[in-house]
Design a protein around this motif. Structure first.
Motif, short mmCIF file in Angstrom:
data_model
loop_
_atom_site.label_atom_id
_atom_site.label_comp_id
_atom_site.label_asym_id
_atom_site.label_seq_id
_atom_site.Cartn_x
_atom_site.Cartn_y
_atom_site.Cartn_z
N VAL A 69 0.84 -1.20 0.00
CA VAL A 69 0.00 0.00 0.00
C VAL A 69 0.88 1.25 0.00
CG1 VAL A 69 -1.78 1.29 1.23
CG2 VAL A 69 -1.85 -1.21 1.20
N ILE A 70 1.90 1.25 0.86
CA ILE A 70 2.81 2.40 0.97
C ILE A 70 3.55 2.63 -0.34
CG2 ILE A 70 4.84 3.31 2.16
CD1 ILE A 70 3.97 1.71 4.62
N SER A 71 4.12 1.56 -0.91
CA SER A 71 4.93 1.71 -2.12
C SER A 71 4.08 2.05 -3.34
CB SER A 71 5.73 0.43 -2.38
OG SER A 71 4.87 -0.69 -2.47
N THR A 72 2.90 1.45 -3.44
CA THR A 72 2.04 1.71 -4.61
C THR A 72 1.51 3.14 -4.59
OG1 THR A 72 1.37 -0.61 -4.68
CG2 THR A 72 -0.01 0.97 -5.88
N LEU A 73 0.94 3.55 -3.48
CA LEU A 73 0.42 4.92 -3.38
C LEU A 73 1.55 5.94 -3.41
CD1 LEU A 73 -2.44 4.46 -0.73
CD2 LEU A 73 -2.58 4.44 -3.23
N GLY A 74 2.70 5.57 -2.83
CA GLY A 74 3.86 6.46 -2.87
C GLY A 74 4.35 6.67 -4.28
N GLY A 75 4.31 5.61 -5.09
CA GLY A 75 4.73 5.73 -6.49
C GLY A 75 3.85 6.69 -7.26
N ILE A 76 2.56 6.66 -6.94
CA ILE A 76 1.60 7.53 -7.63
C ILE A 76 1.72 8.98 -7.14
CG2 ILE A 76 -0.84 7.99 -8.01
CD1 ILE A 76 -1.30 4.95 -7.75
N LEU A 77 1.81 9.14 -5.81
CA LEU A 77 1.77 10.48 -5.23
C LEU A 77 3.11 11.20 -5.27
CD1 LEU A 77 -0.46 9.71 -2.10
CD2 LEU A 77 -1.16 10.82 -4.23
N PHE A 78 4.21 10.48 -4.97
CA PHE A 78 5.51 11.14 -4.82
C PHE A 78 6.41 10.98 -6.04
CE2 PHE A 78 4.16 10.07 -0.43
CZ PHE A 78 3.99 11.36 0.03
N LEU A 79 6.33 9.82 -6.70
CA LEU A 79 7.15 9.63 -7.90
C LEU A 79 6.42 10.11 -9.15
CD1 LEU A 79 8.66 6.09 -7.18
CD2 LEU A 79 9.65 8.34 -6.70
N LYS A 80 5.15 10.51 -8.96
CA LYS A 80 4.33 11.07 -10.05
C LYS A 80 4.19 10.09 -11.22
CE LYS A 80 4.16 14.88 -7.69
NZ LYS A 80 2.94 15.24 -6.93
N GLU A 81 4.02 8.82 -10.90
CA GLU A 81 3.82 7.82 -11.95
C GLU A 81 2.41 7.99 -12.52
OE1 GLU A 81 6.86 4.42 -10.20
OE2 GLU A 81 4.71 4.05 -10.21
N ALA A 82 2.35 8.30 -13.79
CA ALA A 82 1.07 8.65 -14.42
C ALA A 82 0.12 7.46 -14.49
CB ALA A 82 1.32 9.19 -15.83
#
Length: 290
Positions: free
Chosen positions: A251-264
């Motif tokens: 959950v942390i890594s997936t949402l972090g990828g979207i929110l902080f790494l800006k993965e479209a």
């Protein structure tokens, strides 16, 4: 304290891919070298401070677990580049959640009762559906390109066998009866040797002296803290509860990828990803609790 130990692995393993993916101009070789070197240094410091007893049988089986972990981790790092953290982590985690219980049932006598098998296989079906949902992406994006995605998922399936084997070896009698810190140190030693061989065979030994590899050491420290906490948590809280809670890292890594790494992600992709995450967590709880 034992309840705090439940959450440390999820936090450490959840942040780890975000740290790695945020390092600019780093290759898979830099990432795996930095991670393993950081974890090994952490293990050496622990051994020097605590000075636990370690036997050769325990060392060899823990080193094997570490080498197999490298197989899974390299596959994961390659996938970060191909399809992103937010898609890699749910698929990788789901595959592990499917494989580890099956190994436990076949080799370690878990799910001995019929009711446990029913709930276990139901959980695995839910996990598979969850993995499928998280793998659905917009074909118009680079990550969603069918050829790219299929190749990467196949890579994850194959290399996740390393993760599954590595996670199963601590259940062997030698590991269960051995010292936790000694097992962790042996694991990091096996990781170090495996990565050196990997860089040697691929002609990337230079990665050991590059600056970007040094930056990956933070990920290794996160891994070390999380792994050590997990080992102690298994002894205090049991493997079922500890394993389920540790997988909240997805959950942390997936949402972090979207929110902080800006993965479209398109709106459709985001909905499928959230549904997949919910199903993966639900499947994990069912396979390990009931």
């Amino acid at each position: 304290m034992k309840y705090i130990l439940l959450f440390i692995p999820a936090i450490g393993w959840g942040l780890m891919p975000l740290v790695i993916a945020s390092i600019k101009k780093s290759t898979v070789y830099n990432q795996i070298v930095g991670t393993v070197a950081g974890a090994f240094i952490f293990g050496v410091i622990l051994m020097a401070i605590v000075r636990p007893t370690i036997t050769w049988p325990l060392f060899w089986i823990s080193a094997l677990a570490g080498a197999l972990w490298v197989v899974g981790q390299v596959g994961q790092y390659i996938s970060y580049e191909k399809i992103g953290v937010s898609e890699t982590m749910p698929i990788s985690t789901g595959l592990q959640l499917i494989g580890v219980p099956l190994v436990g049932m076949i080799f370690f006598g878990e799910w001995a009762k019929t009711q446990q098998k029913i709930w276990g296989f139901l959980g695995i079906i839910i996990l598979i559906v969850g993995v499928v949902f998280t793998s659905l992406t917009d074909q118009k994006t680079e990550e969603g390109n069918k050829k790219n995605q299929v190749a990467t998922i196949i890579l994850l399936i194959v290399t996740s066998l390393g993760y599954i084997s590595s996670s199963s070896l601590p259940q062997t009698p030698i590991a269960v009866q051995g010292d936790s810190i000694s097992f962790f140190f042996g694991q990091t030693a096996g990781m170090l040797v495996a990565v050196f061989i990997y860089t040697l065979v691929t002609g990337n030994v230079h990665a050991w002296v590059e600056k970007t590899s040094l930056q990956g050491g933070a990920a290794g420290l996160l891994y070390g803290i999380a792994q050590l906490a997990y080992v102690f948590s298994v002894k205090d809280n049991g493997v079922n509860l500890s394993f389920v809670m540790s997988q909240l890292c997805v959950v942390i890594s997936t949402l972090g990828g979207i929110l902080f790494l800006k993965e479209a992600k398109s709106r459709r992709d985001l909905i499928f990803t959230i549904i997949g995450l919910v199903l993966i967590i639900a499947g994990a709880v069912i396979t390990r609790i009931f």
